[in-house]
Design a protein around this motif. Structure first.
Motif, PDB file in Angstrom:
ATOM      1  N   ASP A  28       0.795  -1.130   0.203  1.00  0.00           N
ATOM      2  CA  ASP A  28       0.184   0.341   0.034  1.00  0.00           C
ATOM      3  C   ASP A  28       0.806   0.805  -0.238  1.00  0.00           C
ATOM      4  N   GLY A  59      -0.166   4.198   1.066  1.00  0.00           N
ATOM      5  CA  GLY A  59      -0.193   4.616   2.326  1.00  0.00           C
ATOM      6  C   GLY A  59       1.064   4.243   3.265  1.00  0.00           C
ATOM      7  N   SER A  60       1.388   3.737   3.161  1.00  0.00           N
ATOM      8  CA  SER A  60       1.956   2.358   4.548  1.00  0.00           C
ATOM      9  C   SER A  60       3.403   2.925   4.368  1.00  0.00           C
ATOM     10  N   ARG A  61       3.688   2.392   6.132  1.00  0.00           N
ATOM     11  CA  ARG A  61       5.209   3.390   6.340  1.00  0.00           C
ATOM     12  C   ARG A  61       6.138   3.213   5.007  1.00  0.00           C
ATOM     13  N   SER A  64      -0.267   0.126   8.545  1.00  0.00           N
ATOM     14  CA  SER A  64      -0.037   0.983   8.935  1.00  0.00           C
ATOM     15  C   SER A  64      -0.218   1.980   9.976  1.00  0.00           C
ATOM     16  N   ALA A  65      -1.806   2.167  10.016  1.00  0.00           N
ATOM     17  CA  ALA A  65      -1.918   3.744  10.933  1.00  0.00           C
ATOM     18  C   ALA A  65      -2.377   2.725  12.282  1.00  0.00           C
ATOM     19  N   ASP A  66      -2.381   3.853  13.087  1.00  0.00           N
ATOM     20  CA  ASP A  66      -3.168   3.117  14.732  1.00  0.00           C
ATOM     21  C   ASP A  66      -4.128   2.314  14.129  1.00  0.00           C
ATOM     22  N   LEU A  67      -4.291   1.138  15.232  1.00  0.00           N
ATOM     23  CA  LEU A  67      -5.130   1.272  15.054  1.00  0.00           C
ATOM     24  C   LEU A  67      -5.778   0.672  16.050  1.00  0.00           C
ATOM     25  N   GLY A 103      -9.386  -1.437   6.490  1.00  0.00           N
ATOM     26  CA  GLY A 103      -8.697  -0.101   7.197  1.00  0.00           C
ATOM     27  C   GLY A 103      -6.624   0.343   6.062  1.00  0.00           C
ATOM     28  N   ARG A 104      -5.867   0.758   6.870  1.00  0.00           N
ATOM     29  CA  ARG A 104      -4.959   2.010   5.642  1.00  0.00           C
ATOM     30  C   ARG A 104      -4.052   1.443   6.835  1.00  0.00           C
TER      31      ARG A 104
END
Ligand code: FMN
Length: 221
Positions: A87, A89-91, A150-153, A147-148
């Motif tokens: 992705d 948008g990942s880190r 690497s975003a906080d879950l 979900g996104r």
């Protein structure tokens, strides 16, 4: 267990136990892509577990590295280039957008072989992303819409909600592809092949891209 106890325990774990294949560096192919293909073929044929799992290392804007494992999804032996998907948008996606230089590393324990590649990464077009995503299993496509990365879950419940939403999206349109899903291609500018030896007489051969061809030389192990 304290540090010493761990050291004691780890010392008893064998590494490079063999039997290991040889590596005749004098007769190695002129191009590293050919050698990588030979080593990967042997790993697949001999049943090395998950030989397509590799570590991708990237750096952030302040030069701090981060690494994670990914699947190798394709390989171009002629250009010594390696394909993976993630992705954007990942880190790692954000780090690659800021600095395309990255490293790939494999370790195939059954053969005592390590391969290290460095090079610049480019994002391929949407067509490549589509082809990659639509060729995946249902579970993998649901994961891709959950979900996104690497975003906080916030909680496990949020994860379950994300999965339910992902199922709905795919039920409504089985051909849907997440916007951020991206296929990347890392073109090697350097490749190093390490053959471990049970007697610690290891071999290292490094290739450096040079004037359209490859320069190669041995390294002290
Ligand atoms: C065996 C294995 C294979 C994986 N393959 C991929 C992959 O092909 N693509 C991917 O985005 N993440 C893959 N992951 C997850 C990544 O290791 C990582 O957790 C995720 O991409 C988020 O990384 P980031 O936060 O550094 O961007 C894999 C994990 C494992 C354990």
């Amino acid at each position: 267990m304290d540090t010493d106890a761990w050291s004691e325990r780890l010392r008893r774990v064998p590494a490079l136990a063999g039997p290991l294949p040889g590596f005749d560096t004098e007769r190695a192919p002129a191009a590293p892509g050919v050698l990588f293909g030979q080593w990967l073929t042997r790993a697949l044929d001999d049943g090395v577990p998950e030989p397509h799992v590799m570590t991708l290392s990237t750096v952030d804007a302040s030069g701090r590295p981060s690494a994670r494992v990914l699947l190798l999804r394709g390989f171009d032996p002629d250009d010594c280039a390696f394909v993976f998907a993630t992705d954007a948008g990942s880190r790692k996606g954000a780090e690659l957008a800021g600095n395309p230089h990255a490293a790939l590393t494999w370790y195939w324990p059954l053969h005592g072989r390590q391969v290290r590649i460095t090079g610049a990464v480019e994002a391929l077009d949407r067509r490549a992303a589509r082809r990659d995503f639509l060729g995946r299993s249902d579970a993998s496509r649901i994961a891709g819409f959950t979900g996104r990365m690497s975003a906080d879950l916030a909680s496990p419940e949020e994860y379950q909600e994300g999965r339910a939403r992902a199922r709905d999206v795919l039920a409504a349109d089985p051909q849907a592809v997440p916007e951020g899903h991206t296929v990347y291609r890392l073109r090697a500018d350097e490749a190093e092949f390490f053959q471990g030896d049970t007697g610690r007489f290891h071999r290292r051969l490094r290739y450096v891209r040079d004037d359209g061809g490859w320069r190669r030389g041995l390294l002290w192990p």
